[in-house]
Scaffold this active site. Structure first.
Site, PDB file in Angstrom:
ATOM      1  N   HIS A  18       0.833  -1.204   0.000  1.00  0.00           N
ATOM      2  CA  HIS A  18       0.000   0.000   0.000  1.00  0.00           C
ATOM      3  C   HIS A  18       0.868   1.254   0.000  1.00  0.00           C
ATOM      4  O   HIS A  18       2.101   1.181   0.075  1.00  0.00           O
ATOM      5  CB  HIS A  18      -0.957  -0.016   1.191  1.00  0.00           C
ATOM      6  CG  HIS A  18      -0.239  -0.119   2.510  1.00  0.00           C
ATOM      7  ND1 HIS A  18       0.042   0.971   3.277  1.00  0.00           N
ATOM      8  CD2 HIS A  18       0.273  -1.185   3.151  1.00  0.00           C
ATOM      9  CE1 HIS A  18       0.712   0.588   4.351  1.00  0.00           C
ATOM     10  NE2 HIS A  18       0.859  -0.720   4.303  1.00  0.00           N
ATOM     11  N   SER A 247      -4.753   3.759   6.174  1.00  0.00           N
ATOM     12  CA  SER A 247      -4.538   2.337   6.452  1.00  0.00           C
ATOM     13  C   SER A 247      -5.357   1.488   5.501  1.00  0.00           C
ATOM     14  O   SER A 247      -6.355   1.932   4.941  1.00  0.00           O
ATOM     15  CB  SER A 247      -4.928   2.018   7.888  1.00  0.00           C
ATOM     16  OG  SER A 247      -6.338   2.070   8.019  1.00  0.00           O
ATOM     17  N   LYS A 248      -4.882   0.234   5.355  1.00  0.00           N
ATOM     18  CA  LYS A 248      -5.601  -0.687   4.481  1.00  0.00           C
ATOM     19  C   LYS A 248      -7.001  -0.897   5.029  1.00  0.00           C
ATOM     20  O   LYS A 248      -7.972  -0.989   4.302  1.00  0.00           O
ATOM     21  CB  LYS A 248      -4.897  -2.042   4.474  1.00  0.00           C
ATOM     22  CG  LYS A 248      -3.537  -2.015   3.858  1.00  0.00           C
ATOM     23  CD  LYS A 248      -2.969  -3.421   3.826  1.00  0.00           C
ATOM     24  CE  LYS A 248      -1.609  -3.413   4.487  1.00  0.00           C
ATOM     25  NZ  LYS A 248      -0.868  -4.644   4.387  1.00  0.00           N
ATOM     26  N   ARG A 249      -7.063  -1.000   6.355  1.00  0.00           N
ATOM     27  CA  ARG A 249      -8.346  -1.315   6.985  1.00  0.00           C
ATOM     28  C   ARG A 249      -9.361  -0.195   6.696  1.00  0.00           C
ATOM     29  O   ARG A 249     -10.484  -0.445   6.307  1.00  0.00           O
ATOM     30  CB  ARG A 249      -8.137  -1.470   8.498  1.00  0.00           C
ATOM     31  CG  ARG A 249      -9.296  -2.056   9.241  1.00  0.00           C
ATOM     32  CD  ARG A 249      -8.930  -2.257  10.700  1.00  0.00           C
ATOM     33  NE  ARG A 249      -8.172  -1.137  11.258  1.00  0.00           N
ATOM     34  CZ  ARG A 249      -8.703   0.002  11.653  1.00  0.00           C
ATOM     35  NH1 ARG A 249      -9.997   0.211  11.555  1.00  0.00           N
ATOM     36  NH2 ARG A 249      -7.951   0.963  12.157  1.00  0.00           N
ATOM     37  N   GLY A 252      -9.025   0.680   2.370  1.00  0.00           N
ATOM     38  CA  GLY A 252      -9.161  -0.424   1.414  1.00  0.00           C
ATOM     39  C   GLY A 252      -8.322  -0.245   0.172  1.00  0.00           C
ATOM     40  O   GLY A 252      -7.203   0.246   0.219  1.00  0.00           O
TER      41      GLY A 252
END
Ligand code: GLU
Length: 495
Positions: A18, A247-249, A252
């Protein structure tokens, strides 16, 4: 002579590469190249449950695509677990670590109690002073144990100088006797990471600011082992427009490197955009070639202030930070055309528009056409959307342009087919011959040149704007221009 720089990018393969990870990799890469040092890729895959093959492949692909070639690796941390355990044993022997036999239930109960009393929980160091006999008995009874680091007692503090954040001090009293090996024999990240850095001779740990919490513990480990301590440079955070950590959370796919590739980014444009999140060359330059960026890079230019990444999801065409889009547009329009052809081809292939002839006999046509139409484009996706008419005879027509440039003008009912006819009669499809047909027709029609020219452009490309008038006609070719003008004449009949 100063020691050669050795840096590493050490991702945990628990998800795709990411923005944040790529930024860390970029900073390490640039520092290695700037100093003539070594850049190691280490995959920190010791969390076996969360690490996946797919994530590893994704990280390698992403780094390669970005052009961040590494000098050593990928080294897999899971291969050196024995060395991590041996280090823990050495720390046990030297008295810098001890076995803790407290059970999870006991510790949970104490943690709960601390919570009820609104106190910060710290391990009460029950096992810190067990006698050798007591330890022997517990071991003989088969009681499982963790290994904890023995944080020094007293009023002292761990100190280190972070390249970005300056002098950092953590009081011993504020540090728990942290676990370095779990009761199942699994070393903890804080230990494995430090041991691998030691083995690799890492001179500079350049990582995200979230690593700062572990650093005092790792410094204690280095001191206990009596080995040189690397320099630390923690990079400030990247925040979204609401000031939440990227963040990825939370964000996405919108922060995944592969997402930018799919949405038409050029790798160098992304590197150039990311490096300026939290780093500055000390002047106002915004665009760099790779050698220029390597030359300009320094750890001192890393900013303490968090940067903002203005992700926007409202507009599918401009789906990310406007600055990222502008950077991409800049490179898309100004790099030597040969350098962007692979990325354009990737989009055409993905959408089924690629014709193998463009690699061989029509290679020149292909590169000229890409060069001709790129001036208004922002991403390589624009080639298959806005520029579709150049690569396919099936392309959408902008509905507003159709209305305004064609349907509104009754005079075109007659003149579009006539224009088609006259163009079809041209023996050599060149600029001067098209020009004379245009002049002739305009004279007979008695309209402003714009009326006819806008209509032809809209009919032939589907777009109200684009390259210079004769250029796009030549790029699309006589036969196809004629066919499209005839087809456009049909539209009057259908309204
Ligand atoms: N595996 C760690 C992470 O992905 C690396 C941290 C470090 O660079 O030390 O966060």
């Amino acid at each position: 002579m100063t020691e050669p720089v050795i840096v590493r990018f050490a991702p945990s393969p628990t998800g795709y590469l990411h923005i944040g990870g790529a930024r860390t990799a970029i900073f390490n890469y640039l520092y290695a190249r700037k100093t003539g040092g070594k850049f190691i890729l280490r995959i920190e895959d010791t969390d076996l449950e969360r690490s996946t093959e797919k994530a590893i492949d994704g990280i390698l692909d992403g780094l390669k695509w970005l052009g961040l070639d590494w000098d050593e690796g990928p080294n897999f941390q899971s291969n050196s677990i024995d060395a991590h355990r041996e280090t823990a044993d050495r720390l046990l022997k030297s008295g810098h670590a001890y076995k803790c036999f407290c059970t999870k239930e006991e510790l949970d109960a104490k943690r709960e109690k601390a919570r009820e009393q609104k106190k910060t929980y710290q391990y009460d160091r029950m096992c810190r002073h067990l006698s050798p006999e007591e330890i022997g008995e517990k071991e003989a009874a088969g009681i499982p144990f963790t290994i904890r680091f023995r944080v020094p007692e007293g009023a002292g503090a761990v100190r280190f100088n972070d390249v970005v954040y300056g002098p950092i001090k953590k009081q011993y009293a504020d540090l728990d006797d942290f676990v370095i090996v779990r009761s199942n024999g699994q070393p903890l990240y804080v230990l494995s990471n430090a041991v691998d850095d030691m083995r690799d001779g890492i001179t500079h740990v350049i990582r995200g600011q979230d690593g700062l919490a572990n650093t005092p513990k790792q410094v204690l480990i280095y001191l206990a082992l009596n080995v040189p301590i690397p320099r630390f440079a923690h990079m400030s955070l990247t925040l979204d427009p609401r000031k939440a950590k990227i963040s990825k959370r939370r964000h996405g796919e919108a922060v995944a490197i592969h997402f930018y590739r799919e949405r038409g980014f050029l790798p160098w444009a992304l590197v150039n955009f990311l490096v300026l999140l939290g780093w500055s060359p000390g002047d106002s330059r915004e665009y760099f070639t790779k050698p220029e960026l390597i030359q300009a890079f320094s750890l001192e230019g890393i900013s303490k202030t968090n940067s903002v990444f203005n992700i926007r999801k409202d507009d599918p065409r401009f789906f990310t930070d406007p600055k990222a889009i502008n950077t991409n547009a800049h490179y898309l329009r100004t790099l030597p055309v040969q350098e962007i052809l692979p990325a354009v081809r990737e989009q055409l292939e993905k959408t089924g528009l690629w014709d193998p002839a463009w690699e061989k006999e029509d290679a020149r046509w292909f590169s000229n056409t890409v060069d001709l139409i790129r001036a208004r484009f922002h991403t390589t996706v624009d080639f298959v959307e806005l520029g579709r008419a150049y690569f396919s005879d099936r392309f959408p027509t902008d509905s507003k342009a159709l209305e305004k440039n064609i349907l509104k003008h009754d005079v075109l009912k007659k003149w579009l087919p006539e224009m088609a006819h006259r163009i079809s009669e041209i023996p050599d499809f060149t600029r001067p011959s098209i020009e004379s047909v245009l002049e002739e027709v305009l004279k007979e029609m008695g309209v402003k040149p714009g009326v006819l020219m806008n209509a032809v452009r809209t009919a032939v490309t589907g777009q109200p704007k684009g390259p210079e008038f004769f250029d796009f006609l030549l790029a699309i070719g006589q036969r196809e221009v004629v066919r499209r003008l005839r087809q456009a004449a049909q539209w009057f009949k259908n309204v």
